[in-house]
Design a protein around this motif. Structure first.
Motif, PDB file in Angstrom:
ATOM      1  N   THR A 130       9.731  -4.846   5.936  1.00 10.10           N
ATOM      2  CA  THR A 130       9.558  -5.190   4.521  1.00 10.10           C
ATOM      3  C   THR A 130       9.338  -3.967   3.630  1.00 10.10           C
ATOM      4  N   VAL A 131       8.865  -2.875   4.185  1.00  6.48           N
ATOM      5  CA  VAL A 131       8.604  -1.668   3.402  1.00  6.48           C
ATOM      6  C   VAL A 131       9.917  -0.959   3.120  1.00  6.48           C
ATOM      7  N   GLN A 132      10.129  -0.592   1.872  1.00  9.86           N
ATOM      8  CA  GLN A 132      11.310   0.157   1.469  1.00  9.86           C
ATOM      9  C   GLN A 132      10.919   1.612   1.224  1.00  9.86           C
ATOM     10  N   LEU A 133      11.831   2.532   1.444  1.00  4.55           N
ATOM     11  CA  LEU A 133      11.549   3.952   1.269  1.00  4.55           C
ATOM     12  C   LEU A 133      11.066   4.255  -0.149  1.00  4.55           C
ATOM     13  N   ALA A 134      11.609   3.592  -1.130  1.00 10.94           N
ATOM     14  CA  ALA A 134      11.158   3.812  -2.515  1.00 10.94           C
ATOM     15  C   ALA A 134       9.689   3.420  -2.687  1.00 10.94           C
ATOM     16  N   ASP A 135       9.219   2.404  -1.933  1.00  4.21           N
ATOM     17  CA  ASP A 135       7.801   2.033  -1.969  1.00  4.21           C
ATOM     18  C   ASP A 135       6.933   3.175  -1.438  1.00  4.21           C
ATOM     19  N   VAL A 136       7.395   3.788  -0.367  1.00  2.00           N
ATOM     20  CA  VAL A 136       6.665   4.900   0.246  1.00  2.00           C
ATOM     21  C   VAL A 136       6.588   6.073  -0.731  1.00  2.00           C
ATOM     22  N   ILE A 137       7.719   6.410  -1.346  1.00  2.00           N
ATOM     23  CA  ILE A 137       7.761   7.515  -2.297  1.00  2.00           C
ATOM     24  C   ILE A 137       6.823   7.249  -3.474  1.00  2.00           C
ATOM     25  N   ALA A 138       6.882   6.045  -4.030  1.00  3.49           N
ATOM     26  CA  ALA A 138       6.019   5.694  -5.169  1.00  3.49           C
ATOM     27  C   ALA A 138       4.541   5.797  -4.789  1.00  3.49           C
ATOM     28  N   SER A 139       4.201   5.354  -3.598  1.00  2.00           N
ATOM     29  CA  SER A 139       2.812   5.417  -3.155  1.00  2.00           C
ATOM     30  C   SER A 139       2.353   6.865  -2.985  1.00  2.00           C
ATOM     31  N   ILE A 140       3.195   7.689  -2.429  1.00  2.00           N
ATOM     32  CA  ILE A 140       2.849   9.109  -2.267  1.00  2.00           C
ATOM     33  C   ILE A 140       2.627   9.746  -3.634  1.00  2.00           C
ATOM     34  N   LEU A 141       3.527   9.469  -4.572  1.00  2.00           N
ATOM     35  CA  LEU A 141       3.397  10.062  -5.906  1.00  2.00           C
ATOM     36  C   LEU A 141       2.124   9.588  -6.611  1.00  2.00           C
ATOM     37  N   GLU A 142       1.717   8.350  -6.376  1.00  2.00           N
ATOM     38  CA  GLU A 142       0.444   7.857  -6.937  1.00  2.00           C
ATOM     39  C   GLU A 142      -0.726   8.679  -6.417  1.00  2.00           C
ATOM     40  N   HIS A 143      -0.637   9.127  -5.166  1.00  2.00           N
ATOM     41  CA  HIS A 143      -1.717   9.899  -4.547  1.00  2.00           C
ATOM     42  C   HIS A 143      -1.688  11.375  -4.932  1.00  2.00           C
ATOM     43  N   ILE A 144      -0.504  11.970  -5.012  1.00  2.00           N
ATOM     44  CA  ILE A 144      -0.446  13.430  -5.186  1.00  2.00           C
ATOM     45  C   ILE A 144      -0.111  13.860  -6.608  1.00  2.00           C
ATOM     46  N   GLY A 145       0.373  12.944  -7.426  1.00  2.00           N
ATOM     47  CA  GLY A 145       0.735  13.282  -8.795  1.00  2.00           C
ATOM     48  C   GLY A 145       2.175  13.769  -8.910  1.00  2.00           C
ATOM     49  N   ALA A 146       2.536  14.183 -10.108  1.00  2.00           N
ATOM     50  CA  ALA A 146       3.901  14.600 -10.410  1.00  2.00           C
ATOM     51  C   ALA A 146       4.355  15.687  -9.437  1.00  2.00           C
ATOM     52  N   SER A 147       5.586  15.542  -8.942  1.00  2.00           N
ATOM     53  CA  SER A 147       6.093  16.426  -7.892  1.00  2.00           C
ATOM     54  C   SER A 147       7.589  16.615  -7.992  1.00  2.00           C
ATOM     55  N   GLU A 148       8.042  17.676  -7.353  1.00  2.00           N
ATOM     56  CA  GLU A 148       9.465  17.861  -7.097  1.00  2.00           C
ATOM     57  C   GLU A 148       9.814  17.008  -5.882  1.00  2.00           C
ATOM     58  N   ILE A 149      11.072  16.559  -5.815  1.00  2.00           N
ATOM     59  CA  ILE A 149      11.497  15.761  -4.668  1.00  2.00           C
ATOM     60  C   ILE A 149      12.858  16.258  -4.182  1.00  2.00           C
ATOM     61  N   VAL A 150      12.991  16.313  -2.868  1.00  2.00           N
ATOM     62  CA  VAL A 150      14.257  16.632  -2.220  1.00  2.00           C
ATOM     63  C   VAL A 150      14.494  15.524  -1.207  1.00  2.00           C
TER      64      VAL A 150
END
Length: 158
Positions: free
Chosen positions: A20-40
Motif C-alpha cells: 500500500t505504501v507508494q514511493l511518493a509517500d516515502v519521499i513526502a514523509s522524509i521531506l516532512e522530517h528533514i525540510g527542503a532538500s535537493e532530490i536525485v
C-alpha cells in the motif's frame, strides 16, 4: 497501512515492506522530517501520478532542485511526459538503468532510499531501505555520477 517514518536521530536505518505504501509517500514523509532538500531519483519507469506528487512537493518548496535518470527502454513513456517532466526536473537523463534510488539532501541531512519500486502504481508488495548515513548517501551519489556520465540528456533525443 499509512507510512510512518521515525526520527533519523532515533533510527538512522528504517525499512518498509508493503503493498500500500507508494514511493511518493516515502519521499513526502522524509521531506516532512528533514525540510527542503535537493532530490536525485533513478528509476526504470515513471508515471504521471508520481510526477504530480513531486510537482506538488516542489510547489510547496520542499524540493529545491531535482534530477531524474530513467532507463532507455522506458524512453517512449518518458518522452511522452517530456513537458511535464522538464517542468519539474532541471536535469533528466536516460541510461541503461534498472536502479530505483532516491537521494534527498540539504545542509543538515543526507538521506538515501533504495527501493524495489518503480515510480508507478502497481499495488504489489514493494520494499525499501531508508538511511540517513552520509557514507551510504555519498556512495550512491558516486554511482549516480558514473551513470550520468554514460547517459543521454532527454533534450538530446528531441
Amino acid at each position: 497501512m499509512a507510512f510512518k517514518l521515525e526520527q533519523f536521530e532515533d533510527r538512522p536505518v528504517q525499512a518498509y515492506f508493503s503493498n500500500t505504501v507508494q514511493l511518493a509517500d516515502v519521499i513526502a514523509s522524509i521531506l516532512e522530517h528533514i525540510g527542503a532538500s535537493e532530490i536525485v531519483i533513478s528509476t526504470f519507469s515513471t508515471s504521471e501520478e508520481f510526477l504530480r506528487r513531486i510537482w506538488r512537493l516542489r510547489k510547496e518548496g520542499l524540493i529545491t532542485s531535482a534530477s531524474l535518470i530513467c532507463d532507455l527502454k522506458a524512453a517512449r513513456k518518458t518522452v511522452h511526459l517530456y513537458k511535464f517532466i522538464t517542468s519539474i526536473f532541471e536535469s533528466v537523463h536516460l541510461a541503461e538503468n534498472h536502479s530505483k534510488v532516491v537521494l534527498l539532501g540539504n545542509n543538515r541531512y543526507k538521506v538515501a532510499v533504495v527501493t524495489s519500486q518503480n515510480q508507478t502504481r502497481g499495488n504489489r508488495f514493494e520494499c525499501g531501505i531508508i538511511s540517513s548515513s552520509p557514507e551510504l548517501y555519498n556512495t550512491l551519489a558516486q554511482g549516480f555520477a558514473l551513470m550520468q556520465d554514460k547517459s543521454l540528456p532527454i533534450d538530446g533525443l528531441l
